[in-house]
Design a protein around this motif. Structure first.
Motif, PDB file in Angstrom:
ATOM      1  N   CYS A  69      39.115  46.165  46.333  1.00  0.00           N
ATOM      2  CA  CYS A  69      40.091  46.421  47.194  1.00  0.00           C
ATOM      3  C   CYS A  69      41.173  47.090  46.729  1.00  0.00           C
ATOM      4  CB  CYS A  69      40.512  45.204  48.045  1.00  0.00           C
ATOM      5  SG  CYS A  69      41.416  43.951  46.967  1.00  0.00           S
TER       6      CYS A  69
ATOM      7  N   TYR B 225      44.509  35.962  54.738  1.00  0.00           N
ATOM      8  CA  TYR B 225      45.091  36.409  53.765  1.00  0.00           C
ATOM      9  C   TYR B 225      46.626  36.344  53.794  1.00  0.00           C
ATOM     10  CZ  TYR B 225      40.685  38.725  52.832  1.00  0.00           C
ATOM     11  OH  TYR B 225      39.316  38.804  52.485  1.00  0.00           O
TER      12      TYR B 225
ATOM     13  N   ASP C 265      34.533  38.325  53.136  1.00  0.00           N
ATOM     14  CA  ASP C 265      35.774  38.821  53.207  1.00  0.00           C
ATOM     15  C   ASP C 265      36.540  38.369  54.476  1.00  0.00           C
ATOM     16  OD1 ASP C 265      35.313  40.692  51.136  1.00  0.00           O
ATOM     17  OD2 ASP C 265      34.500  42.313  52.589  1.00  0.00           O
TER      18      ASP C 265
ATOM     19  N   LEU D  78      46.930  46.358  52.198  1.00  0.00           N
ATOM     20  CA  LEU D  78      45.736  45.613  51.428  1.00  0.00           C
ATOM     21  C   LEU D  78      44.514  46.522  52.095  1.00  0.00           C
ATOM     22  CD1 LEU D  78      44.263  43.952  49.646  1.00  0.00           C
ATOM     23  CD2 LEU D  78      44.367  42.233  51.185  1.00  0.00           C
TER      24      LEU D  78
ATOM     25  N   TRP E 175      49.615  39.800  47.308  1.00  0.00           N
ATOM     26  CA  TRP E 175      48.559  39.307  48.240  1.00  0.00           C
ATOM     27  C   TRP E 175      47.514  38.419  47.651  1.00  0.00           C
ATOM     28  CZ3 TRP E 175      48.221  41.615  53.076  1.00  0.00           C
ATOM     29  CH2 TRP E 175      49.037  42.696  53.458  1.00  0.00           C
ATOM     30  N   ALA E 176      47.318  37.380  48.496  1.00  0.00           N
ATOM     31  CA  ALA E 176      46.238  36.196  47.964  1.00  0.00           C
ATOM     32  C   ALA E 176      45.318  35.884  49.117  1.00  0.00           C
ATOM     33  CB  ALA E 176      46.997  34.922  47.547  1.00  0.00           C
ATOM     34  N   LYS E 177      44.340  35.383  48.950  1.00  0.00           N
ATOM     35  CA  LYS E 177      43.440  34.801  50.151  1.00  0.00           C
ATOM     36  C   LYS E 177      43.307  33.437  50.168  1.00  0.00           C
ATOM     37  CE  LYS E 177      38.642  36.092  51.805  1.00  0.00           C
ATOM     38  NZ  LYS E 177      38.105  34.809  51.835  1.00  0.00           N
TER      39      LYS E 177
ATOM     40  N   LEU F 184      40.547  46.610  52.452  1.00  0.00           N
ATOM     41  CA  LEU F 184      39.386  45.941  52.157  1.00  0.00           C
ATOM     42  C   LEU F 184      38.402  46.864  52.517  1.00  0.00           C
ATOM     43  CD1 LEU F 184      40.159  42.331  54.158  1.00  0.00           C
ATOM     44  CD2 LEU F 184      40.429  42.776  51.599  1.00  0.00           C
TER      45      LEU F 184
ATOM     46  N   LYS G 251      45.380  48.538  47.148  1.00  0.00           N
ATOM     47  CA  LYS G 251      46.867  48.156  47.535  1.00  0.00           C
ATOM     48  C   LYS G 251      47.585  49.243  47.862  1.00  0.00           C
ATOM     49  CE  LYS G 251      46.420  43.515  45.485  1.00  0.00           C
ATOM     50  NZ  LYS G 251      46.965  42.553  44.507  1.00  0.00           N
TER      51      LYS G 251
ATOM     52  N   THR H 289      37.163  33.570  47.814  1.00  0.00           N
ATOM     53  CA  THR H 289      37.561  34.241  46.345  1.00  0.00           C
ATOM     54  C   THR H 289      38.327  35.606  47.222  1.00  0.00           C
ATOM     55  OG1 THR H 289      35.442  33.561  45.331  1.00  0.00           O
ATOM     56  CG2 THR H 289      36.585  35.607  44.594  1.00  0.00           C
ATOM     57  N   PHE H 290      39.205  36.020  46.525  1.00  0.00           N
ATOM     58  CA  PHE H 290      39.769  37.501  46.759  1.00  0.00           C
ATOM     59  C   PHE H 290      38.946  38.439  46.571  1.00  0.00           C
ATOM     60  CE2 PHE H 290      42.647  40.894  46.420  1.00  0.00           C
ATOM     61  CZ  PHE H 290      43.620  40.752  47.357  1.00  0.00           C
TER      62      PHE H 290
END
Length: 284
Positions: A186, A209, A205, A196, A175-177, A198, A188, A181-182
């Motif tokens: 959070c 993603y 946020d 994911l 997972w990446a944003k 949140l 998984k 910033t991630f």
């Protein structure tokens, strides 16, 4: 007929073909369940059940059943004649529990209530709990096909769970944003990070993603209506100008009331208004 009642065509609900040989039921809901009869000679009967997913006889391609946290989902066997019918979650036989499985655990349909992460599992149903396969997934927002982007609307201060719909054959999901910033804190969920979670959403946020697995990429665009400023501004107001919002009360179902106004102040302005009221009282 539905039961003992004659039915006719109804806009947005039922369509009857010109030759009266085909009935189409639109926008299915639980109220449409029941026995339908066509007055042919002899009469033909149809038992209609409204379910969320139907089982598959192949374990590799189980029936996909997706529901939201706190909601419910109904699984159905494609062959309801198996006997004795039972259900399994993973390898364990499901026992009667009306608060979790209302409607029983020995019928051709299984209703799962109050969905949570613990319900994410492989289910089987049929004779002695074998025969047809289901994959239950629980999330607020599910990913589409590779290369697609789905829109997910969250609520300020609430959790939001994203999840891929596909199965992971090797490794785990990354997972990446894309923008910003991630978020920290959070989770998984899932044995291969399929979800994911949140936590306690704030304005930063929001954004896009990406979930990457098995050479595929699925994108989720998270929005938080009323979340305030943009990615770097936190959860405050979008500007520093104090405003007064006036909302008109709607009339009730009897046509009474209405016409009044509800004043909504920003915090800073509320203090100012309170001080003005106090000064006016002292001056009097």
């Amino acid at each position: 007929m539905k039961g003992t009642v004659d039915i006719t065509a109804e806009t947005d609900k039922r369509e009857i073909s010109d030759d009266v040989k085909k009935l189409t039921i639109l926008n299915l809901e639980e109220g449409d369940e029941g026995e339908y009869t066509a007055s042919t000679s002899p009469a033909q009967k149809f038992q209609v059940q409204v379910v969320d997913c139907i089982g598959s006889s192949t374990a590799a391609t189980p029936g996909l059943c997706q529901g939201k946290p706190g909601g419910r989902i109904k699984l159905a066997l494609s062959d309801g004649t198996a006997s004795p019918i039972a259900w399994k979650k993973a390898t364990d036989k499901i026992t009667a529990n009306n608060s979790k499985y209302p409607g029983g655990v020995d019928k051709a349909t299984l209703t799962i209530k109050n969905l949570d992460d613990e319900d994410e599992a492989k289910f089987t149903g049929g004779a002695n709990g074998e025969g047809e396969h289901f994959s239950v997934q629980v999330a607020d927002c599910f990913g589409g096909d590779t290369g697609t982007t789905v829109t997910c609307e969250g609520k300020q201060g609430k959790d939001l769970k994203l999840r891929i719909s596909g199965s992971v054959t090797s490794g785990s999901v990354t997972w990446a944003k894309v923008d910003g910033t991630f978020p920290g804190g959070c989770e998984k969920p899932g044995p291969k990070d399929e979800g994911l979670q949140l936590k306690t959403l704030t304005a930063p946020d929001a954004g896009t993603y990406k979930a990457t697995y098995d050479g595929k990429t699925v994108s989720f665009t998270v929005s938080i209506p009323g979340g305030g400023g943009g990615g770097g501004g936190g959860g405050g107001r979008g500007n520093t100008t104090d405003t007064v919002v006036v909302r008109t009360k709607p009339r009730d179902e009897n046509g009474q009331g209405g016409g009044g106004s509800v004043l909504s102040y920003s915090p800073a302005l509320l203090v100012t208004v309170t001080l003005v009221h106090l000064l006016l009282q002292l001056a009097a």
